[in-house]
Design an enzyme around this catalytic site. Structure first.
Site, PDB file in Angstrom:
ATOM      1  N   ASP A 134       7.412  -0.006   1.941  1.00 60.22           N
ATOM      2  CA  ASP A 134       6.791   1.335   2.366  1.00 60.22           C
ATOM      3  C   ASP A 134       8.081   2.327   2.854  1.00 60.22           C
ATOM      4  O   ASP A 134       9.236   1.860   2.812  1.00 60.22           O
ATOM      5  CB  ASP A 134       5.773   1.156   2.881  1.00 60.22           C
ATOM      6  CG  ASP A 134       4.653   2.426   2.704  1.00 60.22           C
ATOM      7  OD1 ASP A 134       4.896   3.420   3.109  1.00 60.22           O
ATOM      8  OD2 ASP A 134       3.597   2.233   1.973  1.00 60.22           O
ATOM      9  N   HIS A 167       3.574   6.812   6.944  1.00 61.36           N
ATOM     10  CA  HIS A 167       2.665   6.074   5.851  1.00 61.36           C
ATOM     11  C   HIS A 167       2.794   4.770   5.994  1.00 61.36           C
ATOM     12  O   HIS A 167       1.629   4.035   6.117  1.00 61.36           O
ATOM     13  CB  HIS A 167       3.199   6.632   4.657  1.00 61.36           C
ATOM     14  CG  HIS A 167       2.378   6.148   3.382  1.00 61.36           C
ATOM     15  ND1 HIS A 167       2.399   4.758   2.664  1.00 61.36           N
ATOM     16  CD2 HIS A 167       1.451   6.710   2.836  1.00 61.36           C
ATOM     17  CE1 HIS A 167       1.758   5.091   1.673  1.00 61.36           C
ATOM     18  NE2 HIS A 167       0.827   5.967   1.594  1.00 61.36           N
ATOM     19  N   ASN A 258      -3.236   9.230  -6.968  1.00 67.37           N
ATOM     20  CA  ASN A 258      -4.340  10.190  -6.340  1.00 67.37           C
ATOM     21  C   ASN A 258      -4.463  11.594  -7.349  1.00 67.37           C
ATOM     22  O   ASN A 258      -4.496  12.632  -6.610  1.00 67.37           O
ATOM     23  CB  ASN A 258      -3.872  10.496  -5.043  1.00 67.37           C
ATOM     24  CG  ASN A 258      -3.756   9.433  -4.118  1.00 67.37           C
ATOM     25  OD1 ASN A 258      -4.573   8.132  -4.259  1.00 67.37           O
ATOM     26  ND2 ASN A 258      -3.180   9.213  -2.993  1.00 67.37           N
ATOM     27  N   SER A 321      -3.701   4.623  -1.412  1.00 69.50           N
ATOM     28  CA  SER A 321      -2.875   3.595  -0.452  1.00 69.50           C
ATOM     29  C   SER A 321      -3.487   3.074   0.547  1.00 69.50           C
ATOM     30  O   SER A 321      -3.296   1.959   0.736  1.00 69.50           O
ATOM     31  CB  SER A 321      -1.769   4.692   0.271  1.00 69.50           C
ATOM     32  OG  SER A 321      -0.837   5.118  -0.668  1.00 69.50           O
TER      33      SER A 321
END
Length: 399
Positions: A134, A167, A258, A321
């Protein structure tokens, strides 16, 4: 294959220093050719500035170059295959993250909904190693300090994988935050987290960096890899890396994306070697932003999820996520009790233990994550897992 001739060709092609913004991944049709060539490349890179621009990627038996594929067609005669090194985005929240949350709730709603707290008397994820590919993580966050190991920064190898986006810290919090006195508790609060920073401050990474992250996770003995990102296009080199992880016993959990698409999900979730995750809202309904298809393995909480944020804060975010990190934590709880389970067995148990979506006109197919059912089915389970590895996104039916 003439490795010496190929090295000379690469030196000539790279003598100009590469092309700005151009990146290509090269691998060999024959695995043995790739193994031999990478050994020769490793021996020569230290003596050639041009060859140092070629980054070895051993998990696929290839390398990446700062050149466009059109410039590399001479490599085809050496048994090489070329693929554009595409940019990938983390599966960011839609809409953008809310303002800072001031909730004093110790256990976020998603952790409660999947019934993780009821399992903590038996398992808290102890000794399970989770790689989080990430944007890095906030190493000073009070909710996370207990769980963090050094990991790796693939963008700046000499630096810790600090989070300059947010994130990755949010994902890490849902997996294994533990600060009952003042902060929050994640799904598996005693899991060992290894942040792998492949994404920059804008939440972008190249496929080659992601593959190097998978390679690092395999080499350092991760049990699970959380991959809360995706891209719409299939990548053969990414599939090869995912296959290598699967064969090494490393489970990859990936977000479906998404974009609200029906019938198609993002990659790497679209590969059958991964656990593909969709998002639910607080009512237990499939979130409107979730990509969905018959390739989804499990749904988990993903709407307005509260978790850790850099500088010791917490924040609400929505996206697949967030759902993916719930599943990663649940699998960590499972593996702490059943450490010998293979990725295929875990996928099978996740699907079999999922709770049917309990609302009118709910689509048929994957169900909702439930930790207690997961552990119960795992206790009863015997034999191998079903499913044939490969690309499962193409031709999948709409839910």
């Amino acid at each position: 294959m003439d490795s010496s001739a190929l090295l000379r060709l690469l030196r000539r092609l790279l003598s100009g220093g590469g092309e700005r913004g151009a990146r290509t991944i090269v691998r060999f049709a024959k695995h043995e050719d790739g193994r031999r060539f990478l050994a020769r490349l490793a021996a020569r890179r230290s003596r050639s500035a041009a060859l140092r621009a070629a980054r070895p990627i051993r998990v696929i038996g290839g390398f990446s170059l700062p050149l466009r594929a059109a410039s590399l067609t001479p490599l085809l005669s050496y048994g090489c295959m070329l693929e554009e090194d595409r940019s990938v985005k983390i599966s960011h929240a839609l809409p953008r993250p809310s303002a800072q949350s001031f909730s004093k709730m110790d256990i976020p709603w998603g952790v409660r909904r999947i019934r993780a707290p009821q399992a903590w008397s038996r398992t808290t994820g102890q000794r399970v190693k989770v790689g989080v590919i990430d944007t890095g993580v906030d190493f000073s966050h009070p909710d996370l300090r207990h769980a963090l190991n050094r990991g790796i920064n693939l963008l700046q190898r000499a630096s810790l994988p600090h989070d300059d986006n947010g994130h990755g810290t949010h994902i890490a919090g849902t997996i294994s935050a533990a600060n009952a006195s003042r902060g929050m508790i994640g799904v598996a609060p005693r899991t060992e987290l290894y942040p792998v920073k492949a994404f920059d401050t804008d939440g972008s990474a190249y496929v080659s960096d992601i593959i190097l992250g998978i390679e690092w996770c395999i080499h350092h003995g991760m049990d699970i890899v959380n991959m809360s990102f995706g891209m719409p296009n299939r990548s053969d080199v990414l599939l090869k890396a995912v296959e290598s992880a699967y064969k090494a016993g490393v489970l990859i959990v990936a977000s479906s994306g998404n974009d609200g698409r029906k019938g198609r999900i993002d990659y790497p979730a679209g590969f059958s070697h991964t656990v593909a995750v969709g998002a639910l809202d607080r009512r237990g309904r499939i979130a409107r932003f979730t990509n969905r298809s018959a390739a989804i393995d499990i749904f988990a909480p993903g709407a307005k999820v509260e978790s850790a944020w850099p500088n010791g804060r917490r924040r609400l975010m929505s996206g697949t996520s967030m759902a993916t990190s719930h599943v990663t934590g649940a699998v960590a709880l499972l593996l702490a009790l059943r450490p010998g389970l293979s990725p295929g067995r875990i996928k099978d148990i996740l699907r079999r233990s999922a709770k049917p979506l309990g609302y009118d006109k709910a689509p048929q197919g994957a169900g909702e994550l439930d930790v207690l059912r997961l552990l119960e089915i795992a206790g009863e389970s015997s034999g191998g897992a079903g499913g044939t590895p490969g690309d499962r996104s193409a031709g999948s039916k709409s839910l």
